[in-house]
Design a protein around this motif. Structure first.
Motif, PDB file in Angstrom:
ATOM      1  N   LEU A   1       0.834  -1.207   0.000  1.00 39.56           N
ATOM      2  CA  LEU A   1       0.000   0.000   0.000  1.00 39.56           C
ATOM      3  C   LEU A   1       0.871   1.260   0.000  1.00 39.56           C
ATOM      4  CD1 LEU A   1      -2.836  -1.225   2.372  1.00 39.56           C
ATOM      5  CD2 LEU A   1      -2.862  -1.050  -0.115  1.00 39.56           C
ATOM      6  N   ARG A   2       2.013   1.196   0.668  1.00 41.39           N
ATOM      7  CA  ARG A   2       2.941   2.334   0.662  1.00 41.39           C
ATOM      8  C   ARG A   2       3.497   2.538  -0.755  1.00 41.39           C
ATOM      9  NH1 ARG A   2       4.559   1.584   5.781  1.00 41.39           N
ATOM     10  NH2 ARG A   2       5.860  -0.201   5.245  1.00 41.39           N
ATOM     11  N   ALA A   3       3.906   1.442  -1.393  1.00 41.25           N
ATOM     12  CA  ALA A   3       4.484   1.538  -2.743  1.00 41.25           C
ATOM     13  C   ALA A   3       3.448   2.051  -3.744  1.00 41.25           C
ATOM     14  CB  ALA A   3       5.016   0.177  -3.178  1.00 41.25           C
ATOM     15  N   ALA A   4       2.186   1.748  -3.485  1.00 35.44           N
ATOM     16  CA  ALA A   4       1.126   2.143  -4.429  1.00 35.44           C
ATOM     17  C   ALA A   4       1.043   3.662  -4.582  1.00 35.44           C
ATOM     18  CB  ALA A   4      -0.215   1.583  -3.964  1.00 35.44           C
ATOM     19  N   GLN A   5       1.567   4.395  -3.567  1.00 36.35           N
ATOM     20  CA  GLN A   5       1.529   5.860  -3.648  1.00 36.35           C
ATOM     21  C   GLN A   5       2.321   6.358  -4.866  1.00 36.35           C
ATOM     22  OE1 GLN A   5      -0.597   7.268  -1.692  1.00 36.35           O
ATOM     23  NE2 GLN A   5      -0.844   5.333  -0.583  1.00 36.35           N
ATOM     24  N   LYS A   6       3.252   5.546  -5.346  1.00 34.11           N
ATOM     25  CA  LYS A   6       4.080   5.976  -6.489  1.00 34.11           C
ATOM     26  C   LYS A   6       3.384   5.732  -7.821  1.00 34.11           C
ATOM     27  CE  LYS A   6       8.354   4.717  -4.178  1.00 34.11           C
ATOM     28  NZ  LYS A   6       9.342   3.679  -4.077  1.00 34.11           N
ATOM     29  N   PHE A   7       2.260   5.005  -7.798  1.00 36.34           N
ATOM     30  CA  PHE A   7       1.611   4.623  -9.053  1.00 36.34           C
ATOM     31  C   PHE A   7       0.204   5.195  -9.118  1.00 36.34           C
ATOM     32  CE2 PHE A   7       4.460   0.995  -7.934  1.00 36.34           C
ATOM     33  CZ  PHE A   7       5.413   1.227  -8.916  1.00 36.34           C
ATOM     34  N   THR A   8      -0.330   5.159 -10.343  1.00 42.53           N
ATOM     35  CA  THR A   8      -1.724   5.579 -10.504  1.00 42.53           C
ATOM     36  C   THR A   8      -2.578   4.341 -10.780  1.00 42.53           C
ATOM     37  OG1 THR A   8      -1.230   5.972 -12.840  1.00 42.53           O
ATOM     38  CG2 THR A   8      -1.223   7.899 -11.394  1.00 42.53           C
ATOM     39  N   PRO A   9      -3.846   4.357 -10.337  1.00 40.36           N
ATOM     40  CA  PRO A   9      -4.685   3.183 -10.566  1.00 40.36           C
ATOM     41  C   PRO A   9      -5.024   3.041 -12.063  1.00 40.36           C
ATOM     42  CG  PRO A   9      -5.941   4.940  -9.496  1.00 40.36           C
ATOM     43  CD  PRO A   9      -4.523   5.398  -9.567  1.00 40.36           C
ATOM     44  N   PRO A  10      -5.355   1.852 -12.531  1.00 40.33           N
ATOM     45  CA  PRO A  10      -5.434   0.622 -11.753  1.00 40.33           C
ATOM     46  C   PRO A  10      -4.047   0.096 -11.377  1.00 40.33           C
ATOM     47  CG  PRO A  10      -5.824   0.151 -14.080  1.00 40.33           C
ATOM     48  CD  PRO A  10      -5.719   1.644 -13.961  1.00 40.33           C
ATOM     49  N   TYR A  11      -3.980  -0.554 -10.220  1.00 44.66           N
ATOM     50  CA  TYR A  11      -2.706  -1.105  -9.734  1.00 44.66           C
ATOM     51  C   TYR A  11      -2.553  -2.547 -10.226  1.00 44.66           C
ATOM     52  CZ  TYR A  11      -3.496   2.841  -6.684  1.00 44.66           C
ATOM     53  OH  TYR A  11      -3.763   4.092  -6.209  1.00 44.66           O
ATOM     54  N   VAL A  12      -1.337  -2.885 -10.610  1.00 43.36           N
ATOM     55  CA  VAL A  12      -1.097  -4.253 -11.105  1.00 43.36           C
ATOM     56  C   VAL A  12      -0.172  -4.960 -10.123  1.00 43.36           C
ATOM     57  CG1 VAL A  12      -0.252  -5.647 -13.037  1.00 43.36           C
ATOM     58  CG2 VAL A  12      -1.263  -3.390 -13.476  1.00 43.36           C
TER      59      VAL A  12
ATOM     60  N   GLU B   1       3.242  -2.983 -10.189  1.00 34.90           N
ATOM     61  CA  GLU B   1       3.646  -2.321 -11.437  1.00 34.90           C
ATOM     62  C   GLU B   1       2.708  -1.209 -11.814  1.00 34.90           C
ATOM     63  OE1 GLU B   1       5.617  -5.708 -14.338  1.00 34.90           O
ATOM     64  OE2 GLU B   1       3.847  -4.639 -14.962  1.00 34.90           O
ATOM     65  N   GLN B   2       3.234  -0.246 -12.541  1.00 39.41           N
ATOM     66  CA  GLN B   2       2.384   0.776 -13.149  1.00 39.41           C
ATOM     67  C   GLN B   2       1.597   0.131 -14.296  1.00 39.41           C
ATOM     68  OE1 GLN B   2       1.760   4.217 -12.418  1.00 39.41           O
ATOM     69  NE2 GLN B   2       0.141   3.557 -13.828  1.00 39.41           N
ATOM     70  N   HIS B   3       0.279   0.292 -14.282  1.00 37.13           N
ATOM     71  CA  HIS B   3      -0.543  -0.250 -15.368  1.00 37.13           C
ATOM     72  C   HIS B   3      -0.237   0.500 -16.661  1.00 37.13           C
ATOM     73  CE1 HIS B   3      -4.198  -0.714 -17.858  1.00 37.13           C
ATOM     74  NE2 HIS B   3      -4.151  -1.948 -17.369  1.00 37.13           N
ATOM     75  N   GLN B   4      -0.237  -0.261 -17.771  1.00 34.93           N
ATOM     76  CA  GLN B   4       0.031   0.378 -19.059  1.00 34.93           C
ATOM     77  C   GLN B   4      -1.128   0.147 -20.009  1.00 34.93           C
ATOM     78  OE1 GLN B   4       4.347   0.281 -20.162  1.00 34.93           O
ATOM     79  NE2 GLN B   4       4.017  -1.800 -19.440  1.00 34.93           N
ATOM     80  N   ASP B   5      -1.529   1.196 -20.688  1.00 34.26           N
ATOM     81  CA  ASP B   5      -2.578   1.074 -21.700  1.00 34.26           C
ATOM     82  C   ASP B   5      -1.939   0.809 -23.040  1.00 34.26           C
ATOM     83  OD1 ASP B   5      -4.930   1.432 -20.287  1.00 34.26           O
ATOM     84  OD2 ASP B   5      -4.537   3.588 -20.123  1.00 34.26           O
ATOM     85  N   GLY B   6      -2.621   0.063 -23.870  1.00 39.61           N
ATOM     86  CA  GLY B   6      -2.111  -0.175 -25.214  1.00 39.61           C
ATOM     87  C   GLY B   6      -2.629  -1.486 -25.748  1.00 39.61           C
TER      88      GLY B   6
END
Ligand code: GLY
Length: 415
Positions: free
Chosen positions: A130-141, A185-190
């Motif tokens: 949950l702490r690491a999630a602060q560095k990413f934007t949702p959705p979280y992978v 991981e940071q979710h990636q669109d594509g």
């Protein structure tokens, strides 16, 4: 040459069919194979985790080359064991197979290779996740580190969902040791491209690109599966292709030898084409399933020759037919979570059109009747001079078998 293929699904049936069409191949064996595969190969029930049984088996049959289908065997070290016994193998060493067996090993390899990939953190408990999630934007992978038969990736729309997934992995231990550590991981669109190469760890030959359809439902809805259908070759524009080769494929192969990994086999690079350019989603250390089903028939040449040279560490130039292929997966009721086994299959599994046929992925014969015995049951294969023709052939083939609760996407290749 006498070949042995390890595995039992649609991918292995495709490998066996291709070897049967190879002039250099005189005999094809499979272990364990299946009732469907036994129509084309001599099947053996040998416990591959029993080192002595494997030794007795390969000494008895003196195989010229073994092709390993599933990653589980590679991660368990079957290629090393066979090589120690003097058998030539298409398949990477146990350590190299960690590229698929451990998401963390794989990500560290990507970093060393300098290939583009999603930002990540390694986590092993709920609070750190949950702490690491602060560095990413949702959705979280959240990806479990170890092999999890397709059940190790959690895509979480919100922090509460991420917390539930992390608790399942780290506290309820639903995946056992495979989920003791994970990547956030940071979710990636594509969109994804299945880019497979044959490689001896130094040089590579690219196989035709394929497009898998991983979600169960039409319009890419529903849960992830092993793949509900695939088309190929996928044509991408020359600039993108060169970008993928320069940024991803060449550095990945270069880093195999740079990392001292013995690799004689297939490297399957899951490429995600994002608005910012191509990135690596994952590596697999074997043919894709169902990608192999559309790639194998495209070779204008002899797979036996190509595989045997690769097993000796030598690459062969490859020429491809000017054809389009489609594979429609016919799945059991309840797939992917809880596929119904034993459902009677109606129709004619032996039916072959002029440009279509079935491959057996999860069937069994009981008292002379075909029944479902796995999640993905049959692959309906079609080929043609255009994508539309290949799909028409594959869907027409699919009509020749059915069972209660059959699942099949109608929009394969429509993107
Ligand atoms: N079709 C996806 C895979 O083989 O991993």
């Amino acid at each position: 040459m006498r070949f042995l293929v390890l595995g039992q699904g649609g991918r292995e049936h495709a490998l066996i069919r291709a070897l049967k069409f190879s002039p250099s191949v005189s005999e094809v064996h499979a272990c364990p194979g299946s009732d469907g595969i036994s129509q084309e190969a001599i099947c053996h029930k040998v416990d591959l985790s029993d080192a002595k049984a494997v030794e007795v088996f390969v000494k008895k049959y003196q195989f010229d080359c073994v092709v390993v289908g599933p990653e589980t065997y590679l991660v368990a070290g079957i290629a090393d064991h066979l090589r120690e016994l003097g058998v030539e193998v298409v398949g990477p060493s146990q350590i190299a197979a960690q590229l698929e067996g451990s998401k963390i090993f794989s990500k560290e390899f990507m970093v060393r290779a300098g290939v583009p990939t999603a930002a990540f953190e390694i986590v092993d408990n709920v609070a750190d996740t949950l702490r690491a999630a602060q560095k990413f934007t949702p959705p979280y992978v959240l990806k479990a580190d170890g092999l999890a038969a397709g059940k190790g990736v959690f895509i979480c729309a919100s922090l509460p969902e991420l917390k539930t997934a992390a608790e399942a992995l780290f506290e309820q231990k639903i995946l056992g040791v495979a989920g003791h550590r994970a990547l956030l991981e940071q979710h990636q669109d594509g969109y994804e491209i299945s880019y497979l190469v044959l490689t001896n760890g130094t040089d590579f030959e690219a196989l035709p690109l394929a497009q898998d359809h991983k979600r169960l439902g039409e319009g890419d809805a529903g849960p992830n599966t092993g793949g509900m259908g695939v088309v190929g070759p996928m044509i991408v524009d020359a600039e993108l292709r060169e970008q993928i080769d320069a940024l991803i494929v060449r550095p990945s192969v270069r880093n195999l030898s740079g990392s001292g990994l013995l690799y004689r086999g297939v490297l399957y690079i899951g490429v995600m084409v994002t608005p910012k350019g191509p990135t690596v989603l994952e590596y697999n250390v074997r043919f894709g399933d169902p990608e192999a089903q559309v790639i194998m028939p495209l070779l204008d040449g002899d797979w036996g020759y190509v595989f045997s040279r690769l097993a000796h560490g030598e690459m062969s130039p490859m020429k491809w037919k000017n054809l389009q292929m489609a594979c429609i997966v016919l799945a059991a009721q309840g797939y992917p979570d809880d596929p119904v086994k034993g459902a009677p299959i109606e129709g004619d599994l032996g039916y072959e059109g002029a440009s279509s046929y079935f491959l057996h992925a999860g069937t069994a014969k009981v008292d002379g009747h075909w029944v479902t015995s796995g999640g993905r049951v049959l692959n309906a294969i079609g080929m043609g001079s255009s994508r539309a023709e290949a799909l028409r052939e594959a869907y027409a083939q699919a009509k020749h078998a059915t069972w209660r609760g059959i699942q099949m996407r109608k929009d394969i290749g429509a993107k």
